[in-house]
Design an enzyme around this catalytic site. Structure first.
Site, PDB file in Angstrom:
ATOM      1  N   VAL A 229      -7.390  -4.949   0.588  1.00  0.00           N
ATOM      2  CA  VAL A 229      -6.448  -4.734  -0.513  1.00  0.00           C
ATOM      3  C   VAL A 229      -5.493  -5.922  -0.514  1.00  0.00           C
ATOM      4  O   VAL A 229      -4.775  -6.145   0.466  1.00  0.00           O
ATOM      5  CB  VAL A 229      -5.667  -3.415  -0.339  1.00  0.00           C
ATOM      6  CG1 VAL A 229      -4.648  -3.246  -1.464  1.00  0.00           C
ATOM      7  CG2 VAL A 229      -6.631  -2.231  -0.301  1.00  0.00           C
ATOM      8  N   ALA A 230      -5.514  -6.697  -1.577  1.00  0.00           N
ATOM      9  CA  ALA A 230      -4.759  -7.951  -1.619  1.00  0.00           C
ATOM     10  C   ALA A 230      -3.291  -7.704  -1.941  1.00  0.00           C
ATOM     11  O   ALA A 230      -2.877  -7.740  -3.096  1.00  0.00           O
ATOM     12  CB  ALA A 230      -5.376  -8.907  -2.633  1.00  0.00           C
TER      13      ALA A 230
ATOM     14  N   LYS B 284      -6.001   0.486  15.402  1.00  0.00           N
ATOM     15  CA  LYS B 284      -6.565   1.316  14.333  1.00  0.00           C
ATOM     16  C   LYS B 284      -7.655   2.240  14.868  1.00  0.00           C
ATOM     17  O   LYS B 284      -7.815   3.378  14.391  1.00  0.00           O
ATOM     18  CB  LYS B 284      -7.092   0.425  13.206  1.00  0.00           C
ATOM     19  CG  LYS B 284      -5.988  -0.303  12.448  1.00  0.00           C
ATOM     20  CD  LYS B 284      -4.969   0.664  11.851  1.00  0.00           C
ATOM     21  CE  LYS B 284      -3.920  -0.044  11.017  1.00  0.00           C
ATOM     22  NZ  LYS B 284      -2.956   0.899  10.401  1.00  0.00           N
TER      23      LYS B 284
ATOM     24  N   ASP C 235      11.137   3.247   6.055  1.00  0.00           N
ATOM     25  CA  ASP C 235      10.821   1.896   6.508  1.00  0.00           C
ATOM     26  C   ASP C 235      12.052   1.377   7.238  1.00  0.00           C
ATOM     27  O   ASP C 235      13.135   1.970   7.130  1.00  0.00           O
ATOM     28  CB  ASP C 235      10.485   1.002   5.306  1.00  0.00           C
ATOM     29  CG  ASP C 235       9.544  -0.153   5.656  1.00  0.00           C
ATOM     30  OD1 ASP C 235       9.947  -1.005   6.470  1.00  0.00           O
ATOM     31  OD2 ASP C 235       8.419  -0.200   5.123  1.00  0.00           O
TER      32      ASP C 235
ATOM     33  N   TYR D  14      -4.728  -5.391  16.808  1.00  0.00           N
ATOM     34  CA  TYR D  14      -4.728  -4.621  15.570  1.00  0.00           C
ATOM     35  C   TYR D  14      -5.954  -3.718  15.501  1.00  0.00           C
ATOM     36  O   TYR D  14      -5.849  -2.514  15.222  1.00  0.00           O
ATOM     37  CB  TYR D  14      -4.710  -5.573  14.372  1.00  0.00           C
ATOM     38  CG  TYR D  14      -4.783  -4.875  13.036  1.00  0.00           C
ATOM     39  CD1 TYR D  14      -3.653  -4.287  12.485  1.00  0.00           C
ATOM     40  CD2 TYR D  14      -5.973  -4.809  12.323  1.00  0.00           C
ATOM     41  CE1 TYR D  14      -3.707  -3.642  11.248  1.00  0.00           C
ATOM     42  CE2 TYR D  14      -6.049  -4.174  11.092  1.00  0.00           C
ATOM     43  CZ  TYR D  14      -4.906  -3.586  10.558  1.00  0.00           C
ATOM     44  OH  TYR D  14      -4.968  -2.943   9.348  1.00  0.00           O
TER      45      TYR D  14
ATOM     46  N   ILE E  56       0.837  -1.199   0.000  1.00  0.00           N
ATOM     47  CA  ILE E  56       0.000   0.000   0.000  1.00  0.00           C
ATOM     48  C   ILE E  56       0.870   1.247   0.000  1.00  0.00           C
ATOM     49  O   ILE E  56       0.569   2.234  -0.676  1.00  0.00           O
ATOM     50  CB  ILE E  56      -0.984  -0.018   1.186  1.00  0.00           C
ATOM     51  CG1 ILE E  56      -2.043  -1.105   0.952  1.00  0.00           C
ATOM     52  CG2 ILE E  56      -1.639   1.346   1.373  1.00  0.00           C
ATOM     53  CD1 ILE E  56      -3.068  -1.224   2.062  1.00  0.00           C
TER      54      ILE E  56
END
Length: 275
Positions: free
Chosen positions: A191-192, A162, A37, A158, A18
């Site tokens: 989103v794969a 968020k 990153d 998780y 992403i």
């Protein structure tokens, strides 16, 4: 494409799928991008991929541990000095390990909150301080998730992270607005993208069969939303969560339909008069 004055964007989690999609869209719109990153090899690959797909793109990369106390500020300062003033920060760093509740440890909990929340908090604060010192305005976009609205099995840390990031979006928008810094969030649906830090199993995916538009999202779908909300077209938008999920947050399109009323043995006429 939205009209935009974005000249330099820092994208954290920039080596992920992403993150690459967001940075690619921003580069196509003419912005210089700096990827941040902790994975050096993946960062170089991501920067090369973007440079190869966008002619003339300016793409930098910085290796940093954004959960540390000092790296977020150092990354903002380094990006600023190498490529020029930063006017957009995209907080996309995140991890999504599957952890059943009864197997949850303090170490796992802290790791998820540190990457998903702490890194965004520290990076935002560092950016705001530098922008204020330089007398500049700007924008922050946090990448959240539909998990902030609906809990998921084996993903309590998780989902919690968020939800916290969405409240951070609102709270920081409130305080940074007077400085001319807008803060918004983009919340992706499925989103794969495969990633060593965010693997998924196909049998557990919830995608096209559960959203009204009938397809999975792409990294570029998320990038286009980021571009719009950071652009001049959205200059009166702050503290907002934008759901980019094919409509999956509107309800569950995969559930079976209910029985017709007559098959349930309910008699009598149904009025069509407006209430």
């Amino acid at each position: 494409m939205s009209d935009t004055t974005i000249t330099h964007a820092v994208v954290t989690g920039g080596a992920g799928g992403i993150g690459i999609g967001i940075a690619t869209v921003l580069a196509r719109a003419g912005a210089a991008v700096t990827l941040v990153d902790y994975r050096a090899d993946a960062l170089r690959d991501a920067a090369g991929q973007i440079a190869a797909s966008v002619a003339g793109a300016t793409v930098g990369n910085i290796v940093a541990d954004l959960t540390s106390e000092t790296d977020p500020g150092a990354a903002i300062d380094t990006a600023w000095e190498r490529t020029g003033p930063v006017d957009l920060v995209v907080n996309g760093a995140g991890i999504y390990p599957s952890t059943p509740l009864l197997e949850l440890t303090a170490k796992v909990w802290d790791a998820i909150q540190d990457v998903n929340v702490r890194s965004a908090v520290l990076t935002t604060v560092a950016f705001a301080k530098r922008a204020k010192a330089e007398g500049r305005i700007g924008s922050v976009v946090n990448i959240t998730s539909g998990a902030a609205l609906r809990a998921r099995t084996a993903a309590a840390p998780y989902s919690t992270s968020k939800a916290a990031l969405e409240m951070w979006t609102k709270a920081s928008a409130l305080e940074l607005g007077p400085l001319g810094i807008r803060v918004n969030a983009v919340s992706p649906g499925f989103v794969a993208v495969q990633s060593p830090v965010n693997p998924y199993e196909e049998k557990y995916r919830q995608g096209a069969d559960q959203n009204p538009l009938g397809r999975d999202g792409t990294p570029e779908d998320i990038g286009e939303a980021v571009l719009w909300v950071a652009s001049d077209a959205a200059n009166w938008v702050t503290g907002t969560i934008i759901r980019v999920d094919g409509g999956s947050s509107t309800g569950n399109a995969g559930l079976p339909r209910s029985w017709p009323v007559m098959s349930l043995g309910i008699h009598g006429e149904v009025s069509t008069t407006d209430a």
